[in-house]
Design a protein around this motif. Structure first.
Motif, mmCIF file in Angstrom:
data_model
loop_
_atom_site.group_PDB
_atom_site.id
_atom_site.type_symbol
_atom_site.label_atom_id
_atom_site.label_comp_id
_atom_site.label_asym_id
_atom_site.label_seq_id
_atom_site.Cartn_x
_atom_site.Cartn_y
_atom_site.Cartn_z
ATOM 1 N N GLY A 81 -15.176 -0.422 6.044
ATOM 2 C CA GLY A 81 -15.553 -1.059 7.301
ATOM 3 C C GLY A 81 -14.304 -1.583 7.979
ATOM 4 N N ALA A 82 -14.114 -1.263 9.257
ATOM 5 C CA ALA A 82 -12.915 -1.668 9.994
ATOM 6 C C ALA A 82 -13.306 -2.066 11.415
ATOM 7 C CB ALA A 82 -11.884 -0.540 10.012
ATOM 8 N N LYS A 83 -13.661 -3.329 11.606
ATOM 9 C CA LYS A 83 -14.041 -3.902 12.895
ATOM 10 C C LYS A 83 -15.203 -3.147 13.532
ATOM 11 C CE LYS A 83 -12.080 -5.993 17.008
ATOM 12 N NZ LYS A 83 -10.877 -6.203 17.809
ATOM 13 N N ASP A 84 -14.956 -2.259 14.483
ATOM 14 C CA ASP A 84 -16.025 -1.585 15.224
ATOM 15 C C ASP A 84 -16.287 -0.171 14.733
ATOM 16 O OD1 ASP A 84 -13.666 -0.441 16.070
ATOM 17 O OD2 ASP A 84 -14.210 -0.414 18.179
ATOM 18 N N ARG A 85 -15.803 0.164 13.556
ATOM 19 C CA ARG A 85 -15.940 1.530 13.072
ATOM 20 C C ARG A 85 -16.035 1.540 11.551
ATOM 21 N NH1 ARG A 85 -10.788 0.380 14.202
ATOM 22 N NH2 ARG A 85 -9.261 0.743 12.570
ATOM 23 N N LEU A 86 -16.432 2.673 11.025
ATOM 24 C CA LEU A 86 -16.358 2.950 9.598
ATOM 25 C C LEU A 86 -15.312 4.035 9.414
ATOM 26 C CD1 LEU A 86 -20.160 3.115 8.705
ATOM 27 C CD2 LEU A 86 -18.564 1.249 8.224
ATOM 28 N N GLU A 87 -14.541 3.942 8.353
ATOM 29 C CA GLU A 87 -13.552 4.978 8.047
ATOM 30 C C GLU A 87 -13.884 5.606 6.710
ATOM 31 O OE1 GLU A 87 -9.792 3.122 10.516
ATOM 32 O OE2 GLU A 87 -9.590 3.352 8.365
ATOM 33 N N ILE A 88 -13.861 6.919 6.676
ATOM 34 C CA ILE A 88 -14.066 7.665 5.445
ATOM 35 C C ILE A 88 -12.696 8.113 4.989
ATOM 36 C CG2 ILE A 88 -15.177 9.649 4.368
ATOM 37 C CD1 ILE A 88 -17.242 9.493 6.692
ATOM 38 N N ARG A 89 -12.295 7.648 3.817
ATOM 39 C CA ARG A 89 -10.955 7.918 3.290
ATOM 40 C C ARG A 89 -11.048 8.492 1.875
ATOM 41 N NH1 ARG A 89 -6.540 5.183 5.525
ATOM 42 N NH2 ARG A 89 -7.041 4.112 7.454
ATOM 43 N N ASP A 90 -10.010 9.199 1.481
ATOM 44 C CA ASP A 90 -9.918 9.709 0.120
ATOM 45 C C ASP A 90 -9.862 8.520 -0.837
ATOM 46 O OD1 ASP A 90 -9.232 12.132 -1.713
ATOM 47 O OD2 ASP A 90 -7.776 10.556 -2.217
ATOM 48 N N ARG A 91 -10.730 8.509 -1.845
ATOM 49 C CA ARG A 91 -10.834 7.372 -2.760
ATOM 50 C C ARG A 91 -9.525 7.096 -3.504
ATOM 51 N NH1 ARG A 91 -15.119 4.735 -5.000
ATOM 52 N NH2 ARG A 91 -16.562 6.320 -4.290
ATOM 53 N N ALA A 92 -8.902 8.105 -4.051
ATOM 54 C CA ALA A 92 -7.662 7.895 -4.811
ATOM 55 C C ALA A 92 -6.541 7.385 -3.913
ATOM 56 C CB ALA A 92 -7.244 9.190 -5.509
ATOM 57 N N ALA A 93 -6.418 7.956 -2.718
ATOM 58 C CA ALA A 93 -5.370 7.518 -1.790
ATOM 59 C C ALA A 93 -5.611 6.079 -1.350
ATOM 60 C CB ALA A 93 -5.322 8.447 -0.574
ATOM 61 N N TRP A 94 -6.875 5.710 -1.092
ATOM 62 C CA TRP A 94 -7.200 4.337 -0.696
ATOM 63 C C TRP A 94 -6.835 3.357 -1.809
ATOM 64 C CZ3 TRP A 94 -8.008 1.258 3.198
ATOM 65 C CH2 TRP A 94 -8.597 0.016 2.979
ATOM 66 N N LYS A 95 -7.237 3.693 -3.022
ATOM 67 C CA LYS A 95 -6.954 2.813 -4.153
ATOM 68 C C LYS A 95 -5.450 2.648 -4.354
ATOM 69 C CE LYS A 95 -8.301 1.913 -8.881
ATOM 70 N NZ LYS A 95 -9.077 2.340 -10.039
ATOM 71 N N ALA A 96 -4.707 3.746 -4.234
ATOM 72 C CA ALA A 96 -3.258 3.701 -4.429
ATOM 73 C C ALA A 96 -2.545 2.931 -3.323
ATOM 74 C CB ALA A 96 -2.704 5.121 -4.512
ATOM 75 N N SER A 97 -3.147 2.845 -2.142
ATOM 76 C CA SER A 97 -2.476 2.210 -1.003
ATOM 77 C C SER A 97 -2.794 0.727 -0.834
ATOM 78 C CB SER A 97 -2.849 2.939 0.290
ATOM 79 O OG SER A 97 -4.192 2.660 0.661
ATOM 80 N N ARG A 98 -3.725 0.194 -1.600
ATOM 81 C CA ARG A 98 -4.183 -1.174 -1.359
ATOM 82 C C ARG A 98 -3.071 -2.218 -1.465
ATOM 83 N NH1 ARG A 98 -9.467 -2.170 -4.702
ATOM 84 N NH2 ARG A 98 -8.065 -1.481 -6.324
ATOM 85 N N ARG A 99 -2.236 -2.142 -2.481
ATOM 86 C CA ARG A 99 -1.174 -3.138 -2.642
ATOM 87 C C ARG A 99 -0.186 -3.074 -1.477
ATOM 88 N NH1 ARG A 99 0.380 -6.526 -6.245
ATOM 89 N NH2 ARG A 99 -0.807 -5.618 -7.933
ATOM 90 N N SER A 100 0.275 -1.876 -1.121
ATOM 91 C CA SER A 100 1.238 -1.765 -0.022
ATOM 92 C C SER A 100 0.598 -2.179 1.303
ATOM 93 C CB SER A 100 1.816 -0.351 0.069
ATOM 94 O OG SER A 100 0.837 0.571 0.445
ATOM 95 N N ARG A 101 -0.689 -1.910 1.480
ATOM 96 C CA ARG A 101 -1.379 -2.350 2.689
ATOM 97 C C ARG A 101 -1.350 -3.873 2.804
ATOM 98 N NH1 ARG A 101 -4.619 0.828 5.501
ATOM 99 N NH2 ARG A 101 -4.787 2.969 4.856
ATOM 100 N N LEU A 102 -1.654 -4.529 1.709
ATOM 101 C CA LEU A 102 -1.642 -5.985 1.707
ATOM 102 C C LEU A 102 -0.249 -6.522 2.002
ATOM 103 C CD1 LEU A 102 -3.390 -8.473 1.330
ATOM 104 C CD2 LEU A 102 -2.871 -8.383 -1.116
ATOM 105 N N GLU A 103 0.764 -5.898 1.424
ATOM 106 C CA GLU A 103 2.143 -6.328 1.660
ATOM 107 C C GLU A 103 2.579 -6.113 3.109
ATOM 108 O OE1 GLU A 103 4.183 -4.030 -1.301
ATOM 109 O OE2 GLU A 103 3.626 -5.406 -2.927
#
Length: 125
Positions: A81-103
């Motif tokens: 969920g991202a404000k006014d939309r839903l995003e469908i993302r690759d599960r492995a890529a999303w999981k791998a990117s969470r820390r860098s996204r937060l940073e």
């Protein structure tokens, strides 16, 4: 409405908007019969690849096969969920990117604030 994004390998995603959100976002910029080359190309790509998705009796939508292939999602996805939309993302890529996204949040917030301030300043001229 569905819009695909295959900008680079880390951003392959599909964005889902409600009809109202899509129409609002599509009409935010001023209408121009002579957009610059980059703007015209971006509009052609985004609106040319966008699709209205009919719902079935249960309220489900089917994503276009050609868009799934074009965007290059894996077989396991996550719905974000991202404000006014839903995003469908690759599960492995999303999981791998969470820390860098937060940073990246502080730098992203700074850039967004600067861009918004520039837009406000430009509108007052």
């Amino acid at each position: 409405w569905v819009v695909g994004d295959a900008g680079d390998l880390s951003s392959n995603l599909i964005r889902l908007y409600t009809e109202r959100s899509f129409e609002r976002a599509a009409s935010t910029d001023g209408l121009s019969l002579t957009p610059d080359e980059d703007e015209a190309e971006l509009e052609t790509t985004l609106f040319g690849l966008a699709s209205r998705l009919p719902q079935d009796a249960a309220g489900r939508v089917r994503l276009p096969e050609d868009l799934l292939e074009l965007v290059g999602l894996g077989s396991e996805v996550v719905l974000v969920g991202a404000k006014d939309r839903l995003e469908i993302r690759d599960r492995a890529a999303w999981k791998a990117s969470r820390r860098s996204r937060l940073e990246q949040v502080p730098a992203l917030m700074q850039r967004v604030r600067q861009r918004n301030a520039s837009r406000r300043d430009g509108a007052d001229v």
